[in-house]
Design an enzyme around this catalytic site. Structure first.
Site, PDB file in Angstrom:
ATOM      1  N   ASP A  79     -10.589   1.163  -4.927  1.00  0.00           N
ATOM      2  CA  ASP A  79     -10.565   2.628  -4.821  1.00  0.00           C
ATOM      3  C   ASP A  79     -11.161   3.306  -6.050  1.00  0.00           C
ATOM      4  OD1 ASP A  79      -9.194   2.559  -2.388  1.00  0.00           O
ATOM      5  OD2 ASP A  79      -7.217   2.694  -3.342  1.00  0.00           O
ATOM      6  N   GLU A 118       1.782  -0.322  -4.715  1.00  0.00           N
ATOM      7  CA  GLU A 118       0.824   0.696  -5.131  1.00  0.00           C
ATOM      8  C   GLU A 118       1.570   2.009  -5.008  1.00  0.00           C
ATOM      9  OE1 GLU A 118      -3.368   2.844  -3.970  1.00  0.00           O
ATOM     10  OE2 GLU A 118      -1.789   2.460  -2.526  1.00  0.00           O
ATOM     11  N   ASP A 168       0.821  -1.212   0.000  1.00  0.00           N
ATOM     12  CA  ASP A 168       0.000   0.000   0.000  1.00  0.00           C
ATOM     13  C   ASP A 168       0.861   1.270   0.000  1.00  0.00           C
ATOM     14  OD1 ASP A 168      -2.868   0.905   0.386  1.00  0.00           O
ATOM     15  OD2 ASP A 168      -1.966   1.893   2.120  1.00  0.00           O
TER      16      ASP A 168
HETATM   17  O1  ISL Z   1      -8.554   6.571  -3.521  1.00  0.00           O
HETATM   18  C1  ISL Z   1      -7.620   7.077  -4.085  1.00  0.00           C
HETATM   19  C2  ISL Z   1      -7.593   7.241  -5.522  1.00  0.00           C
HETATM   20  O2  ISL Z   1      -8.790   7.314  -6.054  1.00  0.00           O
HETATM   21  C3  ISL Z   1      -6.408   7.514  -3.441  1.00  0.00           C
HETATM   22  O3  ISL Z   1      -6.426   8.771  -2.938  1.00  0.00           O
HETATM   23  C4  ISL Z   1      -6.003   6.476  -2.433  1.00  0.00           C
HETATM   24  O4  ISL Z   1      -6.228   6.907  -1.169  1.00  0.00           O
HETATM   25  C5  ISL Z   1      -4.573   6.161  -2.667  1.00  0.00           C
HETATM   26  O5  ISL Z   1      -4.523   5.554  -3.910  1.00  0.00           O
HETATM   27  C6  ISL Z   1      -3.996   5.225  -1.632  1.00  0.00           C
HETATM   28  O6  ISL Z   1      -4.753   4.063  -1.542  1.00  0.00           O
HETATM   29  C7  ISL Z   1      -4.405   3.081  -0.635  1.00  0.00           C
HETATM   30  O7  ISL Z   1      -4.094   3.585   0.649  1.00  0.00           O
HETATM   31  C8  ISL Z   1      -5.152   4.186   1.377  1.00  0.00           C
HETATM   32  C9  ISL Z   1      -6.427   3.362   1.368  1.00  0.00           C
HETATM   33  O8  ISL Z   1      -7.501   4.144   1.815  1.00  0.00           O
HETATM   34  C10 ISL Z   1      -6.754   2.819  -0.004  1.00  0.00           C
HETATM   35  O9  ISL Z   1      -7.892   1.994   0.039  1.00  0.00           O
HETATM   36  C11 ISL Z   1      -5.539   2.093  -0.489  1.00  0.00           C
HETATM   37  O10 ISL Z   1      -5.749   1.437  -1.711  1.00  0.00           O
HETATM   38  C12 ISL Z   1      -4.645   4.387   2.787  1.00  0.00           C
HETATM   39  O11 ISL Z   1      -4.154   3.183   3.290  1.00  0.00           O
END
Ligand code: ISL
Ligand code: CA
Length: 540
Positions: free
Chosen positions: A320, A250, A197
């Site tokens: 997301d 990610e 993440d």
């Molecule tokens: O949602 C998003 C893009 O549409 C981003 O702002 C997202 O928060 C970012 O991609 C990071 O995502 C990951 O970390 C976040 C979590 O809320 C997301 O679900 C995860 O995929 C924090 O841990």
């Protein structure tokens, strides 16, 4: 030559919304186990689970309070062990979500860290007030301030996401040691890797004010900094190298050059990354301000990344992002055609394909009517912010409706019976009422269904070295047509993808490997949203 994580198709499960087995309205691990045979039938080789660790659920599990235990609503560690073993019996590998940029504020480390004298103090990023206010001007991903004042400590802590997700301090080697042990714990249990993440944000190179005052002020101080590369190399050398596993990052706001430095094999860091650029082609600056989808913009960016990197992590959906058929296809008149065309596109690009639960049956964006139906913290924060900026209610709702992460999070549509077969209780998030028309059960019986087509296309990819390892070469990247070639060891495939509701003349030679329409020969005309792969050249 190739690795198993290059040969296989990944299927992402959002456990909360997959299958409930005890009637509490929340998907659980036994629910995942119950569908393993179906996933195997589909041709899936790797399962990525969104977080199943203990969490107070401020951000649905992306706020972890205990990395070594299972969230009770999802089941027990024994269930998890059964899942790993059951998947293994079907030759499916399990990959965990590794959320290590931040923990939950309810994690033991953070609780201890609130005491300035505790050895855990330095696990997080604490700073005193500056001029009676927060230590710098950074803004968070979730439309809030990045600093929260803690009375007990008399200082502020940094959080790039919600205030219940304090950021870990990667200047402290003890944190890295803890993370390595957590990784070993899961790898020793038999998981086959991690989806990491927001992994390119780990290291905050400085805490100076940000200069860009637009969105995410301060981000220049933490996006893909050298310290992060060092952390990743350590994780590779100390942990990943000792197991048969892979790591996909990610990585937000990455350019192809940054991505190269994060995942090129020579670097010894990650194996591949999720980039965002293609997902941003239907927006202005931030995802909340959508512009009309133009296939040309979308496929040009995909082409750019195919050309730039040796190996991509290809995806059109995740937990997301709104649903791809609603966004890049046509979820009304050409629902079936465009969902199948997107399947061909995803599965014939060079790289590892990731399918998000429900994508294989063409699930669409939600049909909610009000904010009360939304659960996602990000959506609520943004709605509040927009209202604060005096946007009218109707406009705010429209913005949330189109872009909310809950679009992807509505429960899996298994059948046309009550609650789509997801739960016998009250689902934690509303179910799209189109489940009567769009569900797994019906599609398993229909030979022309999207799901059957995914199954076929995954098998075709599995049997084609050219689709798996071939070079990529774009032929057309227009608003109506994406055409490219893949070439490997004397075989050339031509992939023709229509993004248009009209017929199109497109020349192409060779026999049909697969066509979304089911046709067996190609006559130079693509039907609306049709996809055709031609074996256009086989040298002796
Ligand atoms: O949602 C998003 C893009 O549409 C981003 O702002 C997202 O928060 C970012 O991609 C990071 O995502 C990951 O970390 C976040 C979590 O809320 C997301 O679900 C995860 O995929 C924090 O841990
Ligand atoms: Ca349950």
């Amino acid at each position: 030559m190739s690795n198993w994580w290059q040969d296989r198709v990944v299927y992402q499960i959002y456990p909360r919304s997959f299958q409930d087995t005890n009637g509490d309205g929340i998907g659980d691990i036994p629910g995942i186990i119950s569908h393993l045979p179906e996933l195997s039938e589909l041709g899936v080789g790797i399962l990525w689970l969104s977080p199943v660790y203990c969490s107070p659920n401020d951000d649905n599990g992306y706020d972890i309070s205990d990395y070594r235990n299972i969230q009770p609503e999802f089941g027990t560690m024994a269930d998890m062990d059964r899942l790993i073993a059951g998947a293994g019996n079907l030759d499916i590998k399990v990959v965990m979500d590794l959320v290590i940029n931040h923990t939950s504020d309810e994690h033991e480390w953070f609780q201890k860290s609130r005491d300035p004298k505790s050895p855990y103090r330095n696990y997080y990023i604490w700073r005193p007030a500056v001029n009676g206010g927060p230590p710098n001007n950074w803004t968070s991903f979730f439309a809030e301030k990045c600093w929260e004042y803690d009375k007990l400590s008399g200082e502020y802590y940094l959080h790039l996401f919600s205030k219940k997700q304090p950021d870990l301090n990667y200047h402290n080697p003890a944190v890295l040691g803890e993370v390595e042990n957590i990784m070993r714990f899961w790898l020793d249990k038999g998981v086959s890797g991690f989806r990491c993440d927001v992994i390119n944000l780990l290291y905050k190179a400085s805490l100076e004010d940000g200069t860009k005052k637009m969105i995410l002020t301060g981000s220049e101080h933490y996006i893909s900094r050298n310290g992060t590369h060092e952390v990743l190399r350590r994780l590779r050398k100390d942990v990943l190298d000792h197991y048969d596993c892979f790591a996909v990052g990610e990585t937000v706001f990455v350019t192809p050059a940054m991505a190269h430095d994060l995942c090129d094999r020579s670097r010894g860091e990650l194996d591949m990354v999720f980039s965002f650029e293609h997902m941003e082609t239907d927006q202005y600056i931030v995802k909340w301000f959508k512009r009309r989808f133009r296939a040309g913009r979308f496929v040009k960016i995909i082409t750019k990344w195919q050309d730039a990197l040796e190996w991509n992590a290809n995806y059109f959906e995740n937990h997301d992002q709104p649903r791809s058929v609603s966004r890049f296809g046509n979820d009304t008149e050409y629902w079936k055609e465009s969902a199948k065309m997107l399947a061909v596109c995803l599965l014939s690009l060079r790289g590892t394909p990731y399918i998000f639960q429900g994508q294989e049956i063409g699930m669409t964006n939600f049909d909610f009517k009000t904010m009360d139906e939304i659960r996602d913290i990000e959506s609520h924060n943004v709605y509040r912010l927009l209202r604060h900026m005096h946007f009218p209610k109707g406009i705010c709702w429209n913005i949330i409706r189109v872009s909310s992460r809950d679009n992807a999070r509505t429960p899996m549509q298994w059948s046309n019976s009550a609650n789509a077969g997801f739960t016998t209780g009250m689902p934690w998030l509303g179910i799209n009422q189109n489940y009567r028309r769009i569900n797994v059960y019906d599609q398993k019986k229909d030979s022309s269904s999207i799901r059957k087509f995914y199954q076929k296309m995954i098998a075709v990819r599995g049997q084609s070295d050219t689709l798996k390892y071939g070079s990529f070469h774009a032929l057309h990247t227009t608003n109506r047509l994406f055409a490219f070639e893949r070439e490997y060891s004397g075989e050339k495939l031509t992939v023709l993808l229509s993004f248009s509701p009209k017929k199109q003349k497109v020349t192409g030679q060779g026999s049909v490997l697969i066509a979304s329409s089911g046709r067996t020969s190609y006559d130079g005309v693509l039907a609306p949203y049709e996809a055709v792969i031609l074996i256009s050249e086989v040298k002796a």
